[in-house]
Design a protein around this motif. Structure first.
Motif, PDB file in Angstrom:
ATOM      1  N   GLY A 267      41.036 105.898  -7.207  1.00  0.00           N
ATOM      2  CA  GLY A 267      39.839 105.508  -8.197  1.00  0.00           C
ATOM      3  C   GLY A 267      40.252 104.540  -9.201  1.00  0.00           C
ATOM      4  N   LEU A 268      41.691 104.392  -9.316  1.00  0.00           N
ATOM      5  CA  LEU A 268      42.179 103.633 -10.346  1.00  0.00           C
ATOM      6  C   LEU A 268      42.146 102.066  -9.548  1.00  0.00           C
ATOM      7  CD1 LEU A 268      43.467 102.602 -13.046  1.00  0.00           C
ATOM      8  CD2 LEU A 268      45.734 103.133 -11.915  1.00  0.00           C
ATOM      9  N   MET A 269      42.462 102.139  -8.440  1.00  0.00           N
ATOM     10  CA  MET A 269      42.347 100.682  -7.631  1.00  0.00           C
ATOM     11  C   MET A 269      40.828 100.366  -7.832  1.00  0.00           C
ATOM     12  SD  MET A 269      44.195 101.465  -3.965  1.00  0.00           S
ATOM     13  CE  MET A 269      45.549 102.107  -4.132  1.00  0.00           C
ATOM     14  N   ALA A 270      40.044 100.950  -7.577  1.00  0.00           N
ATOM     15  CA  ALA A 270      38.566 100.635  -7.839  1.00  0.00           C
ATOM     16  C   ALA A 270      38.328 100.153  -9.061  1.00  0.00           C
ATOM     17  CB  ALA A 270      37.593 101.773  -7.386  1.00  0.00           C
ATOM     18  N   GLY A 271      38.812 100.806 -10.169  1.00  0.00           N
ATOM     19  CA  GLY A 271      38.434 100.539 -11.774  1.00  0.00           C
ATOM     20  C   GLY A 271      39.046  99.280 -11.860  1.00  0.00           C
ATOM     21  N   LEU A 272      40.356  99.025 -11.351  1.00  0.00           N
ATOM     22  CA  LEU A 272      40.922  97.592 -11.567  1.00  0.00           C
ATOM     23  C   LEU A 272      40.041  96.561 -11.164  1.00  0.00           C
ATOM     24  CD1 LEU A 272      44.610  98.618 -10.841  1.00  0.00           C
ATOM     25  CD2 LEU A 272      43.698  98.056 -13.253  1.00  0.00           C
ATOM     26  N   ALA A 273      39.434  96.571  -9.887  1.00  0.00           N
ATOM     27  CA  ALA A 273      38.652  95.704  -9.226  1.00  0.00           C
ATOM     28  C   ALA A 273      37.304  95.412 -10.023  1.00  0.00           C
ATOM     29  CB  ALA A 273      38.422  96.083  -7.805  1.00  0.00           C
ATOM     30  N   ILE A 274      36.864  96.454 -10.625  1.00  0.00           N
ATOM     31  CA  ILE A 274      35.735  96.380 -11.415  1.00  0.00           C
ATOM     32  C   ILE A 274      35.763  95.716 -12.617  1.00  0.00           C
ATOM     33  CG2 ILE A 274      33.815  97.602 -12.595  1.00  0.00           C
ATOM     34  CD1 ILE A 274      34.081  99.785 -10.436  1.00  0.00           C
ATOM     35  N   VAL A 275      36.885  95.913 -13.347  1.00  0.00           N
ATOM     36  CA  VAL A 275      37.205  95.317 -14.540  1.00  0.00           C
ATOM     37  C   VAL A 275      37.750  93.856 -14.409  1.00  0.00           C
ATOM     38  CG1 VAL A 275      37.403  97.480 -15.737  1.00  0.00           C
ATOM     39  CG2 VAL A 275      39.394  96.293 -15.153  1.00  0.00           C
ATOM     40  N   THR A 276      38.286  93.470 -13.257  1.00  0.00           N
ATOM     41  CA  THR A 276      38.834  92.202 -13.037  1.00  0.00           C
ATOM     42  C   THR A 276      37.835  91.308 -12.370  1.00  0.00           C
ATOM     43  OG1 THR A 276      39.999  92.864 -11.076  1.00  0.00           O
ATOM     44  CG2 THR A 276      41.186  92.888 -12.975  1.00  0.00           C
ATOM     45  N   ARG A 277      36.599  91.942 -11.862  1.00  0.00           N
ATOM     46  CA  ARG A 277      35.747  91.218 -10.888  1.00  0.00           C
ATOM     47  C   ARG A 277      36.139  90.814  -9.949  1.00  0.00           C
ATOM     48  NH1 ARG A 277      34.233  92.224 -16.044  1.00  0.00           N
ATOM     49  NH2 ARG A 277      33.209  90.888 -17.374  1.00  0.00           N
TER      50      ARG A 277
END
Length: 359
Positions: A267-277
């Protein structure tokens, strides 16, 4: 830069020191792993190995992030941010879902904990809450933590979604990667080692965005993102936590991360991808996780249609075990695949910047 090193170092130190304490405590309380009867026979010897080690990884990530901020107290505008807190919310929330799953496995002495519906509902609540809050959290400059555009290395403007569709997309993206890491967590050290490499790539990506932030200076190739330095601290702390845990989780594992760790890390990986575009770029960086998940989808779909199997066993790493590869051989080769995927993904990221900068 010092704060990034501090986050990684303390994530590593907390994880490597707390994990043996967790091993003793979990052994004392009988928190041992239940092994699936339909898995490889060689894994039956692992029954009873302490699990729920992901609790240490979550604590180490949060601790590394917060300790790093002690070194930023005297720097104006460098405090804890909405972006950092949302990423930690995602980590802790999905870790809690995984913890409940692990606890039920231990409590009722079975290899399955939460049923599929309960797990998906938990991921739904956390994922939707993250997406909605990310769109609502506007900064002083009007930049939200997330945008409704699907991104690769930057937002893809023609793929801007209505809010409700983006929330659905974010949920599926978060649930997909949390389950992908969960499926990959089948061999000693496999998921922890691969996760550490993906988090390392996000340390590089987010720190590069921090150095080329449009909020600081409008130049060709700059990035319109929120709180890139804080994102770097979260990624660095998570990387350190994975490496510290890997010290005890490498074959033969003395503790497993369990769903507590795998759901939280994915989940954190996906969150990092979302906030870094960089949402679609994560598909490249985490290519091994995607391949493992596809192996399960293909196996199940093909078997239901033809009653025949494509792989000897799914997920993919078990196929190679049954093909005669030693467990350590599978692990190291999968680490190598992840390293190549990360290198290729970072190359795509840098190539995009070069094209915008006209170099």
């Amino acid at each position: 830069m010092k704060s990034v090193l501090v986050a990684a170092a303390f994530g590593l130190i907390i994880s490597i020191l707390l994990t043996p304490l967790a091993i003793k405590a979990f052994r004392r309380h009988g928190f041992g792993q239940e092994i699936r009867d339909d898995g490889p026979e060689s894994h039956l010897a692992k029954k009873g190995t302490p699990t729920m080690g992901g609790t240490v990884m979550v604590l180490a990530t949060v601790g590394g992030y917060l300790i790093a901020h002690l070194f930023l107290v005297q720097q104006p505008g460098r405090g804890v941010t909405a972006t950092g807190l949302l990423l930690l919310f995602l980590l802790i929330g999905l870790g809690t879902v995984g913890f409940l799953d692990d606890y039920l496995k231990i409590r009722y002495r079975r290899s399955l904990g939460l049923n599929k519906t309960a797990k998906l509902v938990g991921q739904l609540v956390i994922g939707v809450a993250f997406a909605v809050l990310a769109l609502m959290a506007d900064g002083d400059d009007g930049t939200a933590v997330a945008t409704t555009a699907v991104s690769f290395v930057r937002d893809i403007a023609p793929l801007t979604l209505p809010v409700f569709l983006f929330v659905a997309f974010a949920y599926l993206f978060i649930a997909g990667f949390s389950n992908a890491v969960n499926l990959t967590d089948g061999l000693d050290g496999l998921a922890a080692g691969c996760s550490a490499m993906v988090f390392a790539s996000y340390v590089i990506i987010s720190f590069w965005q921090f150095g080329h932030d449009c909020a600081a200076e409008l130049v060709d190739g700059c990035y319109t993102v929120r709180d890139p330095l804080d994102v770097t601290l979260v990624a660095a702390a998570a990387m350190g936590a994975c490496l510290g845990f890997l010290w005890w989780n490498t074959s033969p594992a003395r503790i497993f991360m369990g769903d507590t760790g795998s759901l939280a890390l994915g989940g954190l990986m996906a969150g990092l991808a979302i906030v870094t575009r960089t949402e679609l770029l994560l598909v490249v960086l985490g290519g091994l996780f995607v391949a493992v998940t596809l192996s399960v989808v293909i196996q199940v779909g093909f078997f239901r249609a033809t009653r025949r199997r494509v792989f000897r066993m799914a997920p993919l790493h078990h196929h190679f075990e049954l093909a005669g590869w030693a467990e350590n051989t599978v692990i190291v080769r999968f680490w190598l695949v992840t390293g190549m995927a990360v290198a290729f993904g970072l190359g795509l990221f840098y190539a995009d910047w070069l094209s915008f900068a006209g170099l």
